[in-house]
Scaffold this motif. Structure first.
Motif, short mmCIF file in Angstrom:
data_model
loop_
_atom_site.label_atom_id
_atom_site.label_comp_id
_atom_site.label_asym_id
_atom_site.label_seq_id
_atom_site.Cartn_x
_atom_site.Cartn_y
_atom_site.Cartn_z
N VAL A 549 18.67 73.32 69.76
CA VAL A 549 18.60 71.88 69.96
C VAL A 549 19.82 71.18 69.38
O VAL A 549 20.34 70.23 69.97
N GLY A 550 20.33 71.65 68.24
CA GLY A 550 21.51 71.03 67.65
C GLY A 550 22.71 71.09 68.59
O GLY A 550 23.46 70.11 68.73
N ALA A 739 13.42 76.82 72.31
CA ALA A 739 12.85 75.47 72.36
C ALA A 739 13.78 74.47 73.03
O ALA A 739 13.39 73.32 73.27
N ALA A 740 15.01 74.90 73.37
CA ALA A 740 15.98 74.00 74.00
C ALA A 740 16.24 74.34 75.46
O ALA A 740 17.04 73.67 76.10
N ASP A 741 15.59 75.36 76.01
CA ASP A 741 15.89 75.78 77.38
C ASP A 741 14.62 76.27 78.07
O ASP A 741 13.91 77.14 77.54
N CYS A 742 14.34 75.73 79.26
CA CYS A 742 13.06 76.02 79.91
C CYS A 742 12.95 77.48 80.34
O CYS A 742 11.86 78.07 80.27
N GLU A 743 14.04 78.10 80.80
CA GLU A 743 13.94 79.48 81.24
C GLU A 743 13.84 80.45 80.05
O GLU A 743 13.10 81.43 80.11
N TRP A 764 4.37 78.64 74.73
CA TRP A 764 5.70 78.73 75.33
C TRP A 764 5.68 78.44 76.82
O TRP A 764 6.66 77.94 77.38
N LEU A 765 4.57 78.70 77.48
CA LEU A 765 4.43 78.30 78.88
C LEU A 765 4.49 76.78 78.98
O LEU A 765 5.20 76.21 79.84
N LEU A 771 9.96 71.35 79.62
CA LEU A 771 11.42 71.32 79.64
C LEU A 771 11.99 71.45 81.04
O LEU A 771 13.20 71.50 81.21
N GLY A 772 11.12 71.50 82.07
CA GLY A 772 11.63 71.43 83.43
C GLY A 772 11.40 72.62 84.31
O GLY A 772 11.86 72.64 85.46
#
Length: 822
Positions: A549-550, A739-743, A764-765, A771-772
């Motif tokens: 996320v940073g 936590a910063a990327d949907c895939e 996580w699902l 997240l998209g």
């Protein structure tokens, strides 16, 4: 915490007379401004920890709140320091909190609608300034004796762009957030009770999470109940209920509730952000429509509805008189001139066999006006701002508009048949039009009509919805002005970054590119290409699992700076869309990409971006089309495109086609780490566990920081009977980056599904979806999730929600995509 003050106490010109509230972050007092002789509220910040950081925190809060000048937002008068004490001075609002009003049960519908409209209007004003509230709840709304609502306490407010997670906040802010969490039940149900489902997964806020909080408040006002709280519930169970329990129907809880009012509340509480209202202004306008419908007779003002905005005199009005009039005639624009970007939206005509209430045509036009007003380059004259006129064109002339949008509607057994027309006022010629069939109620008709008109006009270019060309600011630096060494650094960084994407896929190349961009930005912060390059490099780092996320927040800052310097920068716009996607702002990300498809369709990177977002939205054939177009436009990016196309074929369960793409890519770039990872996934899908482990281990050995490969290696290791190795790969760093990327989040969830940890898998699902990742074809077919799809109610509910969102999502996309060949 400092000892309490002995009251009364004087702080500069403020005489503190009574304590209104306190917490570990500070104390709030009622006070008198002895200079202006008015009652105010003074907020003193406790100075535990870092006083400088605390003072900066208070000043930032003051700046955020003072930027929002609106009658439904509590005003901030002053921020400063005195006697070593930081303080904030705010408007004193006499009355009761909405929380206190709700203690007696539900509100009268007229009052609930009025307060809801006012709260939504104040929230919309904050969002226009890019400010999120992040802590909206009944105890943060004051209601005066006259029925005026004031939104209080932007203490957790932040600018929209950062979207910071708690771990990315300064220590003072983390302490403040922790204090709020610790005292969650202080507002009857507490702060947690108003958090949107996606916030528990992503730990980030958006406009739509504020909309969710508003939806909960509306539910309480209309029914007297919290939608998820039950008397027998432990407070610790509430987050799980918000994420897992079905959202109750407002009319199910209260059968006599007006169905249209219930539909607005239900849409504000849609579990998936994409199904929710996108903006608080949309909630406000929908509530106005409901309020207008409840007006018994024409001519009676609807609850909470603003009076029509007065327009300037028409061209044939009497000329201005006197010296001031003459000066005005010289200095002000000529009356009646119609800017090319001005459009008036007139109420729709009812063509039904049995015409209904007049407010329906007004409501449909208002929805279109609200949707068009989302384009900053348009000047929209909404129907409530228009005076009576004999014809739509005459209404457009009176409103000094270049275009007028009109239409008609007819009720059908299932919903509405809607038709709209855009007319040029000067020539009275029809510019564009369309029809929309809607199965649903008026609220759904408003949404569908607004989306259809906006998408159609954006795609055709009939109105200047695309951002108008802008001159670069005077402080933007050109490459020619840079020293030779910085130019070499910049060009070298671009070469490394492009090579990493298309040839090597190695983290080391991206790191070296990032460092070079940082050197250029440090020396030339106003050089837009370097700011964009640094933002792109950081974004790719998030995408490949090198950062969390940073990195995402830093990428957003540099991309925003690049676009401030050069608004036409295509790559910066595209990668900002990626950062928005991974911040949970999926609709804004789609709009960015759709705009680029319209304005820069021959840019290969735009087509790649469209392919990525289309795949995430479950439009797999369309994603392949966009990626194929990218490959034709720029064959040099082949390895990256072959990898993306192979993954889409795997999602379609077409392994032979995926194999062809993988082989093509590896023949050009045999060392490409992402292609090699996809190759291993192909072997994993075919049960070649040994080959899959060997290939993934080789990738990790070559690039240990490519954490994108780690969840897949963990799955393979678990299946080969090595659960210890699998668990060792699921590090805290990996989970933070997921936590910063949907895939990445979905791959982590898949590992937990294989490892038979349903609670972690569901978490996580949900994170991936929020997240998209709305790739329903794959989410519903992935064999690794088969057991949980059958046994876990939370997984089934989440997947049903994703599947239900697909038709409307795909319809919006297909309005802007070229027709596919059969």
């Amino acid at each position: 915490m400092p000892p309490p003050l002995s009251l009364p106490h004087t702080l500069r010109q403020y005489r503190l007379e009574a304590t209104l509230g306190k917490g570990s972050w500070g104390t709030v007092y009622r006070a008198v401004d002895t200079h202006l002789l008015r009652t105010v509220v003074v907020k003193l910040l406790h100075t535990a920890g870092d006083p400088a950081a605390q003072t900066a925190r208070l000043l930032e809060e003051a700046r955020l709140a003072s930027a929002v000048d609106h009658p439904n937002v509590c005003a901030v008068y002053e921020a400063g320091e005195a006697d070593g004490q930081s303080f904030l001075v705010m408007q004193y609002v006499p009355g009761r909190t909405l929380d206190a009003l709700l203690e007696d049960g539900r509100l009268d519908d007229a009052l609930a609608l009025s307060l809801g409209i006012q709260i939504a209007d104040g929230l919309a004003a904050a969002h226009r300034y890019g400010v999120l509230h992040r802590d909206l709840k009944p105890s943060n709304v004051m209601v005066t004796d006259e029925g005026v609502a004031k939104v209080l306490d932007f203490g957790l407010a932040r600018r929209t762009a950062p979207g910071a997670a708690p771990e990315d906040l300064p220590p003072a802010d983390r302490a403040d957030a922790a204090d709020r969490a610790d005292t969650a039940m202080s507002s009857r149900f507490g702060t947690t009770a108003y958090m949107a489902p996606e916030q528990f997964a992503t730990r980030r806020s958006t406009e739509q999470s504020d909309v969710w909080a508003l939806g909960v408040i509306l539910f309480q006002m209309a029914t007297g109940q919290h939608p998820f709280w039950m008397r027998s519930m432990n407070p610790a169970q509430l987050p799980s209920a918000i994420q897992s329990y079905p959202v109750p129907s407002p009319t199910g809880v209260r059968p006599d509730l007006d169905p249209a009012f219930g539909a607005v509340i239900a849409k504000a509480l849609a579990r998936l952000p994409d199904d929710r209202y996108h903006h608080a202004s949309e909630v406000r306008d929908a509530l106005r429509t409901v309020a207008q419908a409840l007006v018994p007779e024409p001519g009676v003002a609807a609850v909470g509805i603003a009076p029509p905005v007065p327009l300037p005199p028409s061209e044939d009005a009497a000329p201005r008189r006197g010296l001031l009039g003459a000066l005005a005639d010289r200095l002000l624009p000529a009356r009646g001139t119609a800017p090319d970007n001005a459009v008036a939206v007139v109420p729709f005509a009812d063509a039904s066999e049995a015409p209904g209430p007049a407010y329906v045509g007004f409501a449909l036009a208002d929805a279109v006006a609200t949707r068009l007003a989302g384009a900053p380059t348009l000047r929209v004259r909404p129907p409530r701002a228009l005076r009576g006129a004999d014809t739509p064109v005459e209404a457009g002339r009176q409103a000094a508009a270049a275009f007028v949008l009109t239409g008609q509607f007819a009720r059908t057994p299932d919903g509405f048949h809607l038709g709209w027309t855009l007319v040029a006022v000067a020539t009275e010629a029809v510019v564009q039009g369309g029809t929309v069939e809607v199965a649903g109620d008026l609220i759904e008709a408003q949404r569908r009509l607004g989306d259809d008109v906006f998408a159609s006009l954006a795609a055709s270019g009939a109105l200047p919805i695309a951002p108008a060309p802008q001159f670069r600011p005077v402080d933007a630096v050109d490459e020619a002005a840079l020293p030779d060494a910085l130019v070499e650094d910049y060009l070298g960084a671009r070469s490394l970054m492009d090579g990493q994407a298309s040839r090597s896929g190695l983290h080391a190349d991206l790191i070296r590119a990032t460092e070079a961009f940082e050197r250029v930005v440090a020396e030339a912060p106003d050089f837009a290409p370097a700011q964009a390059g640094l933002g792109i490099a950081l974004t790719r780092g998030v995408r490949f699992g090198y950062g969390g996320v940073g990195h995402l927040l830093a990428a957003q800052r540099h991309l925003d700076r690049a676009l401030a310097l050069d608004p036409s920068h295509i790559e910066a716009t595209l990668y900002r869309a990626y950062t928005r996607l991974w911040s949970g702002e999926t609709e804004r990300a789609r709009q960015d990409v759709q705009h680029l498809l319209h304005t820069a369709p021959d840019d290969a990177e735009v087509q790649v971006g469209a392919g990525v977002v289309l795949q995430l939205d479950g439009l797999l054939d369309e994603a392949l089309d966009a990626l194929g177009t990218a490959l034709r436009l720029a064959p040099g990016i082949g390895p990256r495109v072959y990898n993306l196309r192979a993954r889409v074929h795997l999602y379609q369960q077409r392994p032979e086609a995926a194999r062809v793409e993988i082989d093509r890519g590896l023949s050009v770039a045999p060392a490409h780490t992402l292609l090699r990872t996809t190759d291993a996934v192909w072997h994993l899908r075919h049960g070649h566990l040994g080959d899959a482990v060997e290939r993934l281990a080789s990738v990790v050995a070559d690039d240990p920081l490519l954490r994108l490969a780690h969840p897949t290696l963990a799955i393979a290791a678990h299946r080969t009977g090595d659960p210890e190795r699998a668990r060792s790969l699921m590090t805290d760093d990996l989970l933070a980056m997921a936590a910063a990327d949907c895939e990445m989040a979905y791959r982590v969830g898949t590992y937990f599904a294989v490892a038979e940890d349903p609670e972690a898998a569901l978490h996580w699902l949900r994170t991936a979806v929020h997240l998209g990742n709305h790739n329903a074809p794959w989410l519903l077919a992935n064999p690794d999730w088969e057991a949980l799809r059958e046994t876990d109610a939370g997984v089934r509910r989440t997947l049903r929600e994703v599947a239900a969102s697909q038709p409307a999502l795909h319809a919006r996309w297909r309005r802007v995509l070229p027709a596919r060949r059969a």
